[in-house]
Write an enzyme that holds these catalytic residues in place. Structure first.
Site, short mmCIF file in Angstrom:
data_model
loop_
_atom_site.label_atom_id
_atom_site.label_comp_id
_atom_site.label_asym_id
_atom_site.label_seq_id
_atom_site.Cartn_x
_atom_site.Cartn_y
_atom_site.Cartn_z
N GLU A 1 0.83 -1.21 0.00
CA GLU A 1 0.00 0.00 0.00
C GLU A 1 0.87 1.26 0.00
O GLU A 1 0.38 2.35 0.34
CB GLU A 1 -0.94 0.02 1.22
CG GLU A 1 -1.86 -1.19 1.35
CD GLU A 1 -3.01 -1.23 0.35
OE1 GLU A 1 -3.06 -0.35 -0.52
OE2 GLU A 1 -3.82 -2.16 0.44
N HIS B 1 -3.44 1.22 8.66
CA HIS B 1 -4.51 0.49 7.97
C HIS B 1 -4.70 -0.87 8.63
O HIS B 1 -3.71 -1.53 8.98
CB HIS B 1 -4.13 0.32 6.49
CG HIS B 1 -4.90 -0.76 5.78
ND1 HIS B 1 -6.27 -0.75 5.68
CD2 HIS B 1 -4.48 -1.89 5.16
CE1 HIS B 1 -6.66 -1.82 5.01
NE2 HIS B 1 -5.59 -2.54 4.69
N HIS C 1 -7.69 -4.46 8.94
CA HIS C 1 -8.90 -5.13 8.44
C HIS C 1 -9.90 -5.30 9.59
O HIS C 1 -9.92 -6.33 10.25
CB HIS C 1 -8.53 -6.48 7.83
CG HIS C 1 -7.68 -6.37 6.59
ND1 HIS C 1 -7.25 -7.45 5.88
CD2 HIS C 1 -7.19 -5.28 5.94
CE1 HIS C 1 -6.53 -7.04 4.84
NE2 HIS C 1 -6.48 -5.72 4.86
N HIS D 1 -12.99 -3.89 2.62
CA HIS D 1 -11.57 -4.14 2.87
C HIS D 1 -11.14 -3.79 4.31
O HIS D 1 -10.49 -4.57 4.97
CB HIS D 1 -10.74 -3.36 1.83
CG HIS D 1 -9.27 -3.56 1.91
ND1 HIS D 1 -8.41 -3.27 0.88
CD2 HIS D 1 -8.48 -4.00 2.91
CE1 HIS D 1 -7.18 -3.53 1.23
NE2 HIS D 1 -7.18 -3.98 2.47
#
Ligand code: 13P
Ligand code: ZN
Length: 271
Positions: A125, A148, A150, A220
């Site tokens: 990413e 980030h 999940h 996501h």
């Protein structure tokens, strides 16, 4: 020189926050396999703006990042498990420096903690992290961190048609838990599904983060910004609590009442 970064006291403090949060991400069930990534702009933590990693190759960037020229970032490496990062950060963190032109970057030469000890490569990413870091430096310079993860409650919510917008999501989240409006008054942004790791998800995310500290990536996960790694984590933690309250009511077979608009309007803001 690059190994010396692990010895800098200020950077050591950031690494211990990364370690703490990596452990939380794993324990929360937000980081299956290699899920999740973190970047921190550490440029201001270094005594002088020098060219690090000068002996190493330059990797090209697909966009011009001249505003970040010579900035240095600590990033999680691609493929690294958060649970492993929490135990041995030196095997899962890499450092990169944007070169003087902003058209490429150099990186540290550490070996990963993976079985074949391949060279560490920044998170897949990277385009999104760097695009966000550039926007933060321009518009919110106190914010240095991107995290980030999940987060299942948001992956679930973003599967549901009526919650595929920032307006609908914030109406729901503010109503579930007073702390949401109190600490995340700007609410969450919504980024429609796009292939992970691409320029298109990077651009759409930056746009939403201009006005929100955190976004949901449809189907996501979440991506949050913050002054510190802990702050970015806390934002995701708080929002996931609100989303979970909604899903708990639904799974118990009830529709939650939610706070009224008046009740939401009365909530003081601390952020
Ligand atoms: P990386 O291991 O490349 O950071 O990918 C994890 C992830 O969550 C991709 O969205
Ligand atoms: Zn992901």
């Amino acid at each position: 020189m690059s190994h010396g970064l692990f010895l800098n006291e200020k950077i050591k403090n950031v690494i211990s926050e990364v370690v703490e949060v990596a452990q939380y991400l794993w324990e929360k069930g937000w980081a299956e396999r290699n899920a999740g990534n973190i970047s921190v702009n550490i440029t201001d933590l270094l005594p002088e703006r020098v060219n690090f990693f000068t002996d190493y190759d330059v990797y090209p960037l697909s966009v011009d990042l001249s505003y970040l020229a010579r900035n240095i970032f600590m990033l999680t490496a691609t493929g690294v498990r958060m649970r492993d990062l929490a135990k041995a950060p030196e095997k899962g963190l890499c450092f990169i420096q944007i070169d003087a032109t902003g058209k490429g970057y150099r990186m540290s030469e550490f070996r990963s903690g993976l079985p074949n000890r391949q060279k560490l490569i920044p998170t897949s990413e990277l385009p999104t992290h760097l695009a966000i870091q550039e926007m933060l430096k321009r518009s919110h310079p106190e914010m240095k961190v991107v995290v980030h993860a999940h987060v299942p409650e948001f992956i679930a919510l973003s599967q549901i048609k009526e919650f595929k917008s920032a307006v609908a999501l914030n109406k729901l989240l503010f109503g579930m838990h007073p702390e949401t409006k109190m600490f995340v008054p700007q609410g969450i942004g919504f980024v429609p599904y796009s292939l992970p790791g691409t320029e298109s998800i990077a651009m759409a995310t930056v746009k939403e983060l201009e006005t929100h500290p955190v976004v949901v990536w449809e189907k996501h996960g979440l991506l949050a910004t913050g002054i510190s790694v802990i702050e970015a984590y806390d934002t995701m933690d708080l929002l996931s609590k609100s989303a979970k309250i909604f899903l708990l009511c639904k799974s118990a077979g009830y529709d939650p009442e939610g706070l009224t608009n008046e009740q939401i309007g009365d909530i003081p803001q601390f952020s």
